[in-house]
Design a protein around this motif. Structure first.
Motif, PDB file in Angstrom:
ATOM      1  N   VAL A  27       0.853  -1.201   0.000  1.00 29.23           N
ATOM      2  CA  VAL A  27       0.000   0.000   0.000  1.00 29.23           C
ATOM      3  C   VAL A  27       0.881   1.241   0.000  1.00 29.23           C
ATOM      4  O   VAL A  27       1.839   1.336   0.788  1.00 29.23           O
ATOM      5  CB  VAL A  27      -0.928   0.010   1.233  1.00 29.23           C
ATOM      6  CG1 VAL A  27      -1.701   1.322   1.317  1.00 29.23           C
ATOM      7  CG2 VAL A  27      -1.885  -1.177   1.184  1.00 29.23           C
ATOM      8  N   ARG A  28       0.532   2.186  -0.872  1.00 30.25           N
ATOM      9  CA  ARG A  28       1.255   3.446  -0.916  1.00 30.25           C
ATOM     10  C   ARG A  28       0.281   4.562  -1.292  1.00 30.25           C
ATOM     11  O   ARG A  28      -0.538   4.415  -2.197  1.00 30.25           O
ATOM     12  CB  ARG A  28       2.386   3.389  -1.938  1.00 30.25           C
ATOM     13  CG  ARG A  28       3.422   4.505  -1.799  1.00 30.25           C
ATOM     14  CD  ARG A  28       4.437   4.456  -2.928  1.00 30.25           C
ATOM     15  NE  ARG A  28       5.136   3.188  -3.005  1.00 30.25           N
ATOM     16  CZ  ARG A  28       6.259   2.916  -2.330  1.00 30.25           C
ATOM     17  NH1 ARG A  28       6.763   3.813  -1.501  1.00 30.25           N
ATOM     18  NH2 ARG A  28       6.848   1.738  -2.481  1.00 30.25           N
ATOM     19  N   ASP A  29       0.363   5.698  -0.574  1.00 31.51           N
ATOM     20  CA  ASP A  29      -0.503   6.852  -0.833  1.00 31.51           C
ATOM     21  C   ASP A  29      -1.986   6.487  -0.789  1.00 31.51           C
ATOM     22  O   ASP A  29      -2.792   6.997  -1.576  1.00 31.51           O
ATOM     23  CB  ASP A  29      -0.162   7.492  -2.182  1.00 31.51           C
ATOM     24  CG  ASP A  29       1.262   8.027  -2.231  1.00 31.51           C
ATOM     25  OD1 ASP A  29       1.746   8.517  -1.185  1.00 31.51           O
ATOM     26  OD2 ASP A  29       1.892   7.943  -3.306  1.00 31.51           O
ATOM     27  N   GLY A  30      -2.333   5.585   0.129  1.00 27.64           N
ATOM     28  CA  GLY A  30      -3.730   5.231   0.320  1.00 27.64           C
ATOM     29  C   GLY A  30      -4.308   4.303  -0.729  1.00 27.64           C
ATOM     30  O   GLY A  30      -5.493   3.991  -0.687  1.00 27.64           O
ATOM     31  N   ARG A  31      -3.470   3.844  -1.658  1.00 29.75           N
ATOM     32  CA  ARG A  31      -3.922   2.958  -2.726  1.00 29.75           C
ATOM     33  C   ARG A  31      -3.140   1.651  -2.675  1.00 29.75           C
ATOM     34  O   ARG A  31      -2.024   1.584  -2.170  1.00 29.75           O
ATOM     35  CB  ARG A  31      -3.699   3.608  -4.093  1.00 29.75           C
ATOM     36  CG  ARG A  31      -4.486   4.891  -4.283  1.00 29.75           C
ATOM     37  CD  ARG A  31      -5.865   4.625  -4.802  1.00 29.75           C
ATOM     38  NE  ARG A  31      -6.693   5.828  -4.851  1.00 29.75           N
ATOM     39  CZ  ARG A  31      -7.893   5.885  -5.422  1.00 29.75           C
ATOM     40  NH1 ARG A  31      -8.393   4.804  -5.999  1.00 29.75           N
ATOM     41  NH2 ARG A  31      -8.606   6.994  -5.417  1.00 29.75           N
ATOM     42  N   ILE A  32      -3.758   0.597  -3.222  1.00 29.18           N
ATOM     43  CA  ILE A  32      -3.067  -0.678  -3.339  1.00 29.18           C
ATOM     44  C   ILE A  32      -2.106  -0.588  -4.523  1.00 29.18           C
ATOM     45  O   ILE A  32      -2.512  -0.271  -5.645  1.00 29.18           O
ATOM     46  CB  ILE A  32      -4.069  -1.829  -3.528  1.00 29.18           C
ATOM     47  CG1 ILE A  32      -4.983  -1.943  -2.300  1.00 29.18           C
ATOM     48  CG2 ILE A  32      -3.339  -3.134  -3.787  1.00 29.18           C
ATOM     49  CD1 ILE A  32      -6.123  -2.913  -2.477  1.00 29.18           C
ATOM     50  N   GLY A  66      -4.245  -0.039  -7.757  1.00 33.38           N
ATOM     51  CA  GLY A  66      -4.987   1.156  -8.122  1.00 33.38           C
ATOM     52  C   GLY A  66      -6.230   1.398  -7.300  1.00 33.38           C
ATOM     53  O   GLY A  66      -6.739   2.530  -7.268  1.00 33.38           O
ATOM     54  N   LYS A  67      -6.753   0.368  -6.624  1.00 32.31           N
ATOM     55  CA  LYS A  67      -7.961   0.540  -5.811  1.00 32.31           C
ATOM     56  C   LYS A  67      -7.628   1.233  -4.486  1.00 32.31           C
ATOM     57  O   LYS A  67      -6.477   1.216  -4.018  1.00 32.31           O
ATOM     58  CB  LYS A  67      -8.601  -0.823  -5.510  1.00 32.31           C
ATOM     59  CG  LYS A  67      -9.126  -1.574  -6.738  1.00 32.31           C
ATOM     60  CD  LYS A  67     -10.447  -1.027  -7.234  1.00 32.31           C
ATOM     61  CE  LYS A  67     -11.029  -1.853  -8.361  1.00 32.31           C
ATOM     62  NZ  LYS A  67     -11.748  -3.045  -7.919  1.00 32.31           N
ATOM     63  N   ARG A  68      -8.645   1.821  -3.869  1.00 34.27           N
ATOM     64  CA  ARG A  68      -8.495   2.347  -2.515  1.00 34.27           C
ATOM     65  C   ARG A  68      -8.060   1.206  -1.591  1.00 34.27           C
ATOM     66  O   ARG A  68      -8.573   0.091  -1.695  1.00 34.27           O
ATOM     67  CB  ARG A  68      -9.807   2.941  -2.022  1.00 34.27           C
ATOM     68  CG  ARG A  68     -10.246   4.200  -2.768  1.00 34.27           C
ATOM     69  CD  ARG A  68     -11.594   4.674  -2.268  1.00 34.27           C
ATOM     70  NE  ARG A  68     -12.035   5.884  -2.945  1.00 34.27           N
ATOM     71  CZ  ARG A  68     -11.777   7.122  -2.557  1.00 34.27           C
ATOM     72  NH1 ARG A  68     -11.076   7.317  -1.434  1.00 34.27           N
ATOM     73  NH2 ARG A  68     -12.209   8.161  -3.237  1.00 34.27           N
ATOM     74  N   ASP A  78      -8.693   3.599   3.017  1.00 34.87           N
ATOM     75  CA  ASP A  78      -7.763   4.414   2.234  1.00 34.87           C
ATOM     76  C   ASP A  78      -6.354   4.340   2.814  1.00 34.87           C
ATOM     77  O   ASP A  78      -5.631   5.346   2.873  1.00 34.87           O
ATOM     78  CB  ASP A  78      -8.231   5.868   2.150  1.00 34.87           C
ATOM     79  CG  ASP A  78      -9.325   6.051   1.103  1.00 34.87           C
ATOM     80  OD1 ASP A  78      -9.238   5.428   0.032  1.00 34.87           O
ATOM     81  OD2 ASP A  78     -10.268   6.821   1.358  1.00 34.87           O
ATOM     82  N   GLY A  79      -5.971   3.153   3.242  1.00 36.54           N
ATOM     83  CA  GLY A  79      -4.626   2.942   3.747  1.00 36.54           C
ATOM     84  C   GLY A  79      -4.375   3.421   5.155  1.00 36.54           C
ATOM     85  O   GLY A  79      -3.285   3.213   5.701  1.00 36.54           O
ATOM     86  N   ALA A  80      -5.360   4.050   5.768  1.00 34.80           N
ATOM     87  CA  ALA A  80      -5.206   4.549   7.139  1.00 34.80           C
ATOM     88  C   ALA A  80      -5.771   3.522   8.117  1.00 34.80           C
ATOM     89  O   ALA A  80      -6.866   2.988   7.904  1.00 34.80           O
ATOM     90  CB  ALA A  80      -5.918   5.883   7.307  1.00 34.80           C
ATOM     91  N   LEU A  81      -5.050   3.267   9.187  1.00 35.16           N
ATOM     92  CA  LEU A  81      -5.524   2.337  10.207  1.00 35.16           C
ATOM     93  C   LEU A  81      -6.659   2.985  10.979  1.00 35.16           C
ATOM     94  O   LEU A  81      -6.486   4.021  11.626  1.00 35.16           O
ATOM     95  CB  LEU A  81      -4.372   1.976  11.151  1.00 35.16           C
ATOM     96  CG  LEU A  81      -4.677   0.928  12.227  1.00 35.16           C
ATOM     97  CD1 LEU A  81      -5.102  -0.399  11.608  1.00 35.16           C
ATOM     98  CD2 LEU A  81      -3.450   0.730  13.132  1.00 35.16           C
TER      99      LEU A  81
END
Length: 480
Positions: free
Chosen positions: A86-91, A427-429, A452-455
């Motif tokens: 995961v990077r920048d909230g995306r897979i 590319g997905k959230r 969105d990649g945030a815990l």
């Protein structure tokens, strides 16, 4: 003298010409200018179709990789020893045994399971908030059989503790619908399941609006008991058709008005109507129809109505008899959002079977498990497990990798957001759940939930166990 006379005539002509050019626009030019002048935004439904835009912003996140898990991706695939980067909230990447780039934090998920975030396509959180008291009963505007003018988001209370408990159950996206007391109940809204002070701060950016419709016992019972129409199923159908006839006329009037404006003709705009704005959005394919309907015969009738007026039904909800017309639903690309175990609350629910979703799946349809309940939304995985077990008992060969779609990818399709969430794909959230057991096990609990990649939930870290302000109580004594 002759020359002087000619000069005088010429000067007079010039004077007249000058008067003609400075007199102002002709009536035709005035009409064209008036027609071209835009209406105020609040009077033209096409200028600002979303008057309450999303202000959602993802919570802060850093690059990380989940490693060593068994992943059910929502695409029909199961991966062992999976890595989800995961990077920048995306897979960014998903695969077996991928190398983690230097400097990226790893989350050890060996012996655990990973799935996309769960999506509940039928919820009343916020509009029937907890505690369940009359002051929180804001989901049914039962003042008319058709109320397309109301929007569920205007009843959503973001502090409803149910949002937090749903997130603990792995729910990262949720569709909030009006109730089913009316033929046409109003707009639904798709939310990101994050803590927020406002409903706009939860709204899924770019998600299409939905329209809640209901057939069967509910509307005829509500209005028939008041001595009003509809009081029968045939009255229900007449009510839908009358509403769509009016909506089609409304669309025509706005189309005629805009065509005249485009030609530079003077035109008076139609009077704006909030309810017809919503129905017009459906007819134009901009708003998705989510249709409460239990019986197979009524679903078939609703499909005919949709074809009569040129719109499509995205999903039938509850739909306990969907298995009887599974082929018809698949042919029309209509999803079925239902339960496994709910049965018998009223007569139209009596032919419910636990394998309903599995039978829809076997017919190559779009089956969905949803909640319609603040408790069940915490256990969508278990309800899906019941449906899967029932399907297997009926002789259907369905894998867990396929069944996870019932609470991830298929709901995303029904909400028009499959391009953004619902699967673990690049590319997905980064909406992701880590489970401590197989998610189809009765013992499964979520360990971590990412949006969105945030815990946003961590079973072992109190810093990521948010509580509603309402849960914390009121300061002081005697507060009323």
């Amino acid at each position: 003298m002759l020359r002087s006379g000619v000069l005088a005539v010429g000067l007079a002509a010039l004077a007249l010409s000058a008067c003609a050019t400075t007199k102002g626009p002709t009536p035709k030019a005035e009409a064209k200018a008036a027609a071209a002048k835009p209406l105020p935004a609040g009077l033209d439904p096409g200028v600002r179709p979303d008057a309450f835009p999303s202000t959602y912003r993802p919570l802060p996140s850093a690059a990380f990789a989940i490693v060593g898990a068994r992943a059910l991706t929502g695409t029909g695939q199961a991966l062992d020893n999976a890595t989800v980067l995961v990077r920048d909230g995306r897979i960014e990447a998903v695969g077996e045994g991928l190398t983690v780039p230097a400097g990226v934090t790893t989350v050890d998920a060996r012996g655990k399971w990973v799935t996309p975030g769960l999506i509940d396509t039928h919820s009343h959180l916020g509009v029937y908030a907890s505690p369940a008291v009359a002051a929180h009963s804001d989901g049914n505007e039962m003042t008319s059989p058709t109320t397309p003018q109301v929007w569920a988001e205007h009843s959503v209370w973001p502090q409803d503790p149910g949002f937090n408990t749903a997130r603990i159950g792995g729910v990262t996206t949720v569709l909030i619908l009006p109730g089913s007391g009316n033929l046409i109940g109003g707009r639904g809204v798709t939310l990101r399941n994050v803590p927020s002070r406002t409903v706009q701060g939860m709204k899924f950016p770019g998600a299409p609006y939905t329209l809640k419709m209901a057939c069967g016992e509910n509307p005829k019972r509500v209005y028939g008991s008041r001595g009003r129409a509809p009081s029968t199923r045939m009255g229900n159908v007449a009510g839908y058709r009358a509403a769509w006839i009016e909506a089609a006329d409304y669309v025509r009037k706005w189309d005629d008005y805009r065509a005249k404006v485009g030609r530079g003709e003077k035109a008076d705009p139609p009077r704006r109507d909030l309810g017809l704005d919503t129905l017009a959005g459906v007819l134009r394919g901009e708003i998705l129809v989510e249709n409460h309907c239990y019986r197979a015969d009524e679903m078939a009738i609703m499909i005919d109505i949709a074809k009569e007026f040129g719109y499509r039904i995205t999903a039938f909800h509850h739909a306990v008899e969907a298995y009887k017309i599974a082929d018809l639903l698949a042919a029309n690309d209509i999803c079925v959002a239902t339960w496994a175990g709910w049965w018998g609350a009223k007569l139209e629910m009596y032919d419910s079977v636990e394998a309903n979703v599995a039978l829809i799946h076997a017919a190559k349809g779009c089956g969905i498990i949803k909640s319609d309940d603040p408790d069940l939304t915490q256990r969508l995985n278990q309800e899906a497990a019941v449906a899967l077990a029932a399907g297997r008992a009926a002789g259907l060969q369905i894998s867990e990798a396929e069944a996870i779609r019932w609470i991830t990818a298929n709901p995303a399709k029904a909400l028009g957001v499959l391009d953004q969430t619902g699967t673990l794909e690049p590319g997905k959230r980064a909406d992701i759940v880590i489970w401590d057991h197989d998610p189809f096990s009765v013992y499964a609990r979520t360990e971590k939930v990412f949006i969105d990649g945030a815990l946003t939930w961590d079973r072992r870290d109190p810093r990521y166990q948010p509580r509603s302000d309402f849960d914390l109580g009121q300061p002081g004594e005697g507060v009323r």
